[in-house]
Design a protein around this motif. Structure first.
Motif, PDB file in Angstrom:
ATOM      1  N   VAL A 229       2.857  10.150  -2.552  1.00 51.16           N
ATOM      2  CA  VAL A 229       1.774  10.979  -2.455  1.00 51.16           C
ATOM      3  C   VAL A 229       2.211  12.249  -2.016  1.00 51.16           C
ATOM      4  O   VAL A 229       3.307  12.587  -1.491  1.00 51.16           O
ATOM      5  CB  VAL A 229       0.885  10.587  -1.374  1.00 51.16           C
TER       6      VAL A 229
ATOM      7  N   SER B  55      -3.370  11.092   1.224  1.00 50.84           N
ATOM      8  CA  SER B  55      -3.733   9.784   1.992  1.00 50.84           C
ATOM      9  C   SER B  55      -3.156   8.643   1.470  1.00 50.84           C
ATOM     10  O   SER B  55      -3.103   8.524   0.197  1.00 50.84           O
ATOM     11  CB  SER B  55      -5.269   9.689   2.334  1.00 50.84           C
ATOM     12  N   LEU B  56      -2.795   7.789   2.257  1.00 49.68           N
ATOM     13  CA  LEU B  56      -2.630   6.286   1.901  1.00 49.68           C
ATOM     14  C   LEU B  56      -2.890   5.297   2.956  1.00 49.68           C
ATOM     15  O   LEU B  56      -3.183   5.672   4.071  1.00 49.68           O
ATOM     16  CB  LEU B  56      -0.977   6.133   1.757  1.00 49.68           C
ATOM     17  N   THR B  57      -3.214   4.016   2.560  1.00 48.57           N
ATOM     18  CA  THR B  57      -3.819   3.151   3.590  1.00 48.57           C
ATOM     19  C   THR B  57      -2.666   1.956   3.262  1.00 48.57           C
ATOM     20  O   THR B  57      -2.633   1.272   2.471  1.00 48.57           O
ATOM     21  CB  THR B  57      -5.248   2.647   3.084  1.00 48.57           C
TER      22      THR B  57
ATOM     23  N   GLY C  81       0.906  -1.155   0.175  1.00 55.16           N
ATOM     24  CA  GLY C  81       0.102  -0.170   0.081  1.00 55.16           C
ATOM     25  C   GLY C  81       0.696   1.218   0.048  1.00 55.16           C
ATOM     26  O   GLY C  81       0.285   2.388  -0.056  1.00 55.16           O
TER      27      GLY C  81
ATOM     28  N   GLY D  81       3.808   4.123  -1.300  1.00 55.86           N
ATOM     29  CA  GLY D  81       3.399   4.855  -2.612  1.00 55.86           C
ATOM     30  C   GLY D  81       3.975   6.015  -2.319  1.00 55.86           C
ATOM     31  O   GLY D  81       4.734   6.450  -1.466  1.00 55.86           O
TER      32      GLY D  81
ATOM     33  N   GLN E 185      -4.462   3.743   8.168  1.00 55.63           N
ATOM     34  CA  GLN E 185      -4.942   4.557   7.279  1.00 55.63           C
ATOM     35  C   GLN E 185      -4.080   5.667   7.848  1.00 55.63           C
ATOM     36  O   GLN E 185      -4.131   6.171   8.771  1.00 55.63           O
ATOM     37  CB  GLN E 185      -6.496   4.748   7.509  1.00 55.63           C
TER      38      GLN E 185
ATOM     39  N   VAL F 125       6.934   4.421   1.795  1.00 54.41           N
ATOM     40  CA  VAL F 125       5.967   5.768   1.701  1.00 54.41           C
ATOM     41  C   VAL F 125       6.806   7.065   1.539  1.00 54.41           C
ATOM     42  O   VAL F 125       7.589   7.277   2.345  1.00 54.41           O
ATOM     43  CB  VAL F 125       5.045   5.779   3.212  1.00 54.41           C
TER      44      VAL F 125
END
Length: 111
Positions: A12, A17-19, A8, A10, A81, A107
């Motif tokens: 951003v 937001s990312l989960t 999940g 990546g 989240q 992330v």
């Protein structure tokens, strides 16, 4: 043998937001408190959040109010989240329980 697989991550933009997901093999997952840690380049690994077997959550001050940890024991999965992401949230995120660690998911918060 228990294995943990995070996914999940990546790239951003700030404020995005990312989960993240952490899937564990094996049937003992539901018996453990599960934690998320992160490690930024050149820095030590730091605690982010954990969730108890009963679903009680605890967060580091740096993510409190922005991140939410949850779990689905039926799916052997813990989620993180992450909202209102900041540059300083950049790093590799790891989940862990019972002395086991996943390989991490990256992330990157960048404009």
């Amino acid at each position: 043998q228990v294995q943990l697989v995070e996914s999940g991550g990546g790239l951003v933009q700030p404020g995005g937001s990312l989960t993240l997901s952490c899937v564990a093999s094996g049937s003992i997952f539901s018996l453990y408190l599960v934690s998320w840690f992160r490690q930024a380049p050149g820095k030590e690994r730091e605690f982010v959040a954990h969730i108890s077997t009963g679903g009680d959550a605890y967060y580091s001050d740096s993510v409190k109010g922005r991140f939410t940890i949850s779990r689905d024991n039926a799916k052997n999965t813990v989620y993180l989240q992450m909202n209102n992401l900041r540059f300083e949230d950049t790093g590799t995120y790891f989940c862990t329980f019972g002395g086991k660690w996943g390989q991490g998911t990256q992330v990157t918060v960048s404009s």
